[in-house]
Motif scaffolding. Sequence first.
Motif, PDB file in Angstrom:
ATOM      1  N   CYS A   4       2.333  26.798  91.742  1.00 13.39           N
ATOM      2  CA  CYS A   4       2.805  25.459  91.389  1.00 13.39           C
ATOM      3  C   CYS A   4       1.943  24.455  92.138  1.00 13.39           C
ATOM      4  CB  CYS A   4       4.273  25.272  91.752  1.00 13.39           C
ATOM      5  SG  CYS A   4       4.887  23.602  91.422  1.00 13.39           S
ATOM      6  N   VAL A   5       1.393  23.497  91.415  1.00 14.41           N
ATOM      7  CA  VAL A   5       0.655  22.396  92.032  1.00 14.41           C
ATOM      8  C   VAL A   5       1.596  21.201  92.070  1.00 14.41           C
ATOM      9  CG1 VAL A   5      -1.362  20.900  91.946  1.00 14.41           C
ATOM     10  CG2 VAL A   5      -1.538  23.276  91.136  1.00 14.41           C
ATOM     11  N   ALA A   6       2.062  20.852  93.265  1.00 17.89           N
ATOM     12  CA  ALA A   6       2.985  19.725  93.430  1.00 17.89           C
ATOM     13  C   ALA A   6       2.182  18.470  93.702  1.00 17.89           C
ATOM     14  CB  ALA A   6       3.955  20.001  94.573  1.00 17.89           C
ATOM     15  N   GLY A   7       2.122  17.602  92.705  1.00 23.83           N
ATOM     16  CA  GLY A   7       1.324  16.387  92.807  1.00 23.83           C
ATOM     17  C   GLY A   7       0.381  16.290  91.631  1.00 23.83           C
ATOM     18  N   SER A   8       0.643  15.335  90.731  1.00 29.63           N
ATOM     19  CA  SER A   8      -0.140  15.247  89.497  1.00 29.63           C
ATOM     20  C   SER A   8      -1.181  14.134  89.530  1.00 29.63           C
ATOM     21  CB  SER A   8       0.804  15.025  88.301  1.00 29.63           C
ATOM     22  OG  SER A   8       1.570  13.838  88.481  1.00 29.63           O
ATOM     23  N   GLY A   9      -1.661  13.812  90.744  1.00 31.02           N
ATOM     24  CA  GLY A   9      -2.774  12.890  90.854  1.00 31.02           C
ATOM     25  C   GLY A   9      -4.059  13.561  90.391  1.00 31.02           C
ATOM     26  N   LEU A  28       1.996  22.396  86.744  1.00 33.73           N
ATOM     27  CA  LEU A  28       1.693  21.133  87.405  1.00 33.73           C
ATOM     28  C   LEU A  28       2.978  20.317  87.480  1.00 33.73           C
ATOM     29  CD1 LEU A  28      -0.378  19.155  88.609  1.00 33.73           C
ATOM     30  CD2 LEU A  28      -0.793  18.311  86.281  1.00 33.73           C
ATOM     31  N   LEU A  29       3.381  19.982  88.703  1.00 32.62           N
ATOM     32  CA  LEU A  29       4.629  19.270  88.932  1.00 32.62           C
ATOM     33  C   LEU A  29       4.350  17.827  89.335  1.00 32.62           C
ATOM     34  CD1 LEU A  29       7.710  19.050  89.493  1.00 32.62           C
ATOM     35  CD2 LEU A  29       7.252  20.036  91.759  1.00 32.62           C
ATOM     36  N   GLY A  30       4.876  16.880  88.555  1.00 32.87           N
ATOM     37  CA  GLY A  30       4.740  15.466  88.885  1.00 32.87           C
ATOM     38  C   GLY A  30       6.085  14.849  89.168  1.00 32.87           C
ATOM     39  N   ARG A  31       6.100  13.652  89.740  1.00 31.89           N
ATOM     40  CA  ARG A  31       7.357  12.987  90.086  1.00 31.89           C
ATOM     41  C   ARG A  31       7.909  12.145  88.941  1.00 31.89           C
ATOM     42  NH1 ARG A  31       5.974   9.774  95.431  1.00 31.89           N
ATOM     43  NH2 ARG A  31       4.149   9.301  94.142  1.00 31.89           N
ATOM     44  N   ASP A  32       7.014  11.581  88.128  1.00 31.66           N
ATOM     45  CA  ASP A  32       7.412  10.645  87.077  1.00 31.66           C
ATOM     46  C   ASP A  32       7.628  11.401  85.764  1.00 31.66           C
ATOM     47  OD1 ASP A  32       7.425   8.729  84.973  1.00 31.66           O
ATOM     48  OD2 ASP A  32       6.323   7.311  86.226  1.00 31.66           O
ATOM     49  N   ALA A  33       8.887  11.493  85.322  1.00 31.12           N
ATOM     50  CA  ALA A  33       9.208  12.251  84.114  1.00 31.12           C
ATOM     51  C   ALA A  33       8.517  11.675  82.886  1.00 31.12           C
ATOM     52  CB  ALA A  33      10.725  12.280  83.895  1.00 31.12           C
ATOM     53  N   ASP A  34       8.478  10.357  82.770  1.00 29.32           N
ATOM     54  CA  ASP A  34       7.827   9.732  81.609  1.00 29.32           C
ATOM     55  C   ASP A  34       6.339  10.039  81.588  1.00 29.32           C
ATOM     56  OD1 ASP A  34      10.215   8.642  80.774  1.00 29.32           O
ATOM     57  OD2 ASP A  34       9.881   6.707  81.751  1.00 29.32           O
ATOM     58  N   ALA A  35       5.712   9.971  82.742  1.00 29.44           N
ATOM     59  CA  ALA A  35       4.280  10.262  82.819  1.00 29.44           C
ATOM     60  C   ALA A  35       3.989  11.713  82.457  1.00 29.44           C
ATOM     61  CB  ALA A  35       3.760   9.960  84.222  1.00 29.44           C
ATOM     62  N   MET A  36       4.838  12.628  82.911  1.00 34.68           N
ATOM     63  CA  MET A  36       4.624  14.033  82.603  1.00 34.68           C
ATOM     64  C   MET A  36       4.856  14.302  81.119  1.00 34.68           C
ATOM     65  SD  MET A  36       3.540  15.006  85.437  1.00 34.68           S
ATOM     66  CE  MET A  36       3.314  16.755  85.138  1.00 34.68           C
ATOM     67  N   LEU A  59       3.541  21.797  82.309  1.00 35.08           N
ATOM     68  CA  LEU A  59       3.758  20.506  82.964  1.00 35.08           C
ATOM     69  C   LEU A  59       5.251  20.242  83.087  1.00 35.08           C
ATOM     70  CD1 LEU A  59       1.198  18.398  80.867  1.00 35.08           C
ATOM     71  CD2 LEU A  59       0.772  19.506  83.052  1.00 35.08           C
ATOM     72  N   THR A  60       5.667  19.699  84.223  1.00 38.94           N
ATOM     73  CA  THR A  60       7.078  19.393  84.402  1.00 38.94           C
ATOM     74  C   THR A  60       7.255  18.326  85.470  1.00 38.94           C
ATOM     75  OG1 THR A  60       9.261  20.349  84.870  1.00 38.94           O
ATOM     76  CG2 THR A  60       7.418  21.161  86.172  1.00 38.94           C
ATOM     77  N   ALA A  61       8.416  17.666  85.420  1.00 34.67           N
ATOM     78  CA  ALA A  61       8.806  16.737  86.478  1.00 34.67           C
ATOM     79  C   ALA A  61      10.011  17.283  87.245  1.00 34.67           C
ATOM     80  CB  ALA A  61       9.131  15.363  85.893  1.00 34.67           C
ATOM     81  N   SER A  62      10.412  18.507  86.934  1.00 40.45           N
ATOM     82  CA  SER A  62      11.581  19.104  87.575  1.00 40.45           C
ATOM     83  C   SER A  62      11.178  19.893  88.819  1.00 40.45           C
ATOM     84  CB  SER A  62      12.299  20.046  86.606  1.00 40.45           C
ATOM     85  OG  SER A  62      13.325  20.745  87.283  1.00 40.45           O
ATOM     86  N   PRO A  63      11.626  19.471  90.000  1.00 36.51           N
ATOM     87  CA  PRO A  63      11.265  20.193  91.224  1.00 36.51           C
ATOM     88  C   PRO A  63      11.862  21.592  91.312  1.00 36.51           C
ATOM     89  CG  PRO A  63      12.888  18.486  91.685  1.00 36.51           C
ATOM     90  CD  PRO A  63      12.462  18.291  90.259  1.00 36.51           C
ATOM     91  N   GLU A  64      12.748  21.944  90.377  1.00 37.49           N
ATOM     92  CA  GLU A  64      13.330  23.288  90.390  1.00 37.49           C
ATOM     93  C   GLU A  64      12.254  24.355  90.229  1.00 37.49           C
ATOM     94  OE1 GLU A  64      16.447  23.769  91.207  1.00 37.49           O
ATOM     95  OE2 GLU A  64      16.593  21.578  91.355  1.00 37.49           O
ATOM     96  N   VAL A  65      11.111  23.968  89.651  1.00 39.62           N
ATOM     97  CA  VAL A  65      10.031  24.936  89.436  1.00 39.62           C
ATOM     98  C   VAL A  65       9.480  25.440  90.767  1.00 39.62           C
ATOM     99  CG1 VAL A  65       8.148  23.234  89.373  1.00 39.62           C
ATOM    100  CG2 VAL A  65       7.959  25.335  88.065  1.00 39.62           C
ATOM    101  N   LEU A  66       9.669  24.671  91.836  1.00 30.93           N
ATOM    102  CA  LEU A  66       9.183  25.087  93.154  1.00 30.93           C
ATOM    103  C   LEU A  66       9.799  26.406  93.589  1.00 30.93           C
ATOM    104  CD1 LEU A  66       9.383  21.633  94.986  1.00 30.93           C
ATOM    105  CD2 LEU A  66       7.275  22.833  94.357  1.00 30.93           C
ATOM    106  N   SER A  89      12.824  21.241 100.989  1.00 37.87           N
ATOM    107  CA  SER A  89      12.692  22.391 101.894  1.00 37.87           C
ATOM    108  C   SER A  89      13.493  23.604 101.435  1.00 37.87           C
ATOM    109  CB  SER A  89      13.116  21.990 103.312  1.00 37.87           C
ATOM    110  OG  SER A  89      14.459  21.547 103.328  1.00 37.87           O
ATOM    111  N   ASP A  90      14.614  23.377 100.774  1.00 41.21           N
ATOM    112  CA  ASP A  90      15.443  24.497 100.332  1.00 41.21           C
ATOM    113  C   ASP A  90      14.754  25.345  99.269  1.00 41.21           C
ATOM    114  OD1 ASP A  90      15.678  22.184  98.680  1.00 41.21           O
ATOM    115  OD2 ASP A  90      17.432  23.064  97.692  1.00 41.21           O
ATOM    116  N   LYS A  91      13.852  24.741  98.510  1.00 43.75           N
ATOM    117  CA  LYS A  91      13.152  25.456  97.446  1.00 43.75           C
ATOM    118  C   LYS A  91      11.832  26.062  97.938  1.00 43.75           C
ATOM    119  CE  LYS A  91      14.848  21.975  94.179  1.00 43.75           C
ATOM    120  NZ  LYS A  91      15.256  21.022  95.248  1.00 43.75           N
ATOM    121  N   LEU A  92      11.403  25.683  99.135  1.00 45.28           N
ATOM    122  CA  LEU A  92      10.096  26.094  99.635  1.00 45.28           C
ATOM    123  C   LEU A  92      10.170  27.172 100.708  1.00 45.28           C
ATOM    124  CD1 LEU A  92       8.536  22.513  99.902  1.00 45.28           C
ATOM    125  CD2 LEU A  92       8.105  24.216  98.121  1.00 45.28           C
TER     126      LEU A  92
END
Length: 320
Positions: A4-9, A28-36, A59-66, A89-92
Amino acid sequence: MKICVAGSGAFGTALAIALAAAGKTVTLLGRDADAMEQMTATRENPRLPDRPLPDQLALTASPEVLADADIVLLAMPAQALRSYLDSHSDKLSGKALVACCKGIDMTTLSGPTATIKTAVPTATPAILSGPSFAADIAKGLPTALTIACPDDAVGQTLQTALSTPTLRLYRTTDTTGVELGGALKNVIAIACGVSTGAELGDSARAALMTRGSHEVRQLAERMGADPQTLGGLAGFGDLALTCTSQQSRNYRFGIAIGRNAPFDPSVTVEGASTAKAVRKLAHDLDIDLPICTVVAKLCNQEITVKQALDTLLSRPLKEE
């Protein structure tokens, strides 16, 4: 192995493109759901125009993928790393967490791997660094990086999992050297940019790179780094690239300072924050780092470019 790549910059996306194109299982995990959602529809990240996202890249904006990933690449600014880790931290827990940022936390004066270890004690921290631009990685151009992990067995696993036919990873256990080489070269890149912007000439830039490299080595060795690391990809290699190319945000930022010109405030300039952190470290450790100190003062608008130049040129003559 799931990555998982956290950060879609730009850099996170470039890594995801390269890994997915090589047949790796990547999200690829991003924070902005609309952007993803937009990226999913267009198969393109606006920060990397004309570099299509491979069909196999999720591609997703859901941190559950972590929670489902074996390896998490943390592709976010160094100053945002701790808050991100605290939030998830709970997912990592128990995972290999690879920092893909270059900087020193301004609050704790810690590097990324120490930040990971503090926030997620059960994780295995690592850092990926070296001479690279997002556009080159996304285009599939040959790039060599260093993966540093204190657990060499995990480091070997990461080296294999994250290498591709065009992205070659070299392995070390020296996280301190890799972190400081990657962080401090941004400070020196700002200095070199200032020199270019003020039209001081190529000779001045070469001098700043050389003496700047000495400052990087001086601080890194004091903090326990292996000197050989600073002569490798994460040290000399990254310094050479960042101090000579306008693809470097830190170099462009320095040019703007040298020209007394505005700079886009939305662009992340890690070297500006790092310079301030290094200034504190130099004071605490009683180390003389004149170039880093001058850059910190320029970023804080405490001095002018002329005053910075006068400060450096009026220093007592000494042996090299």
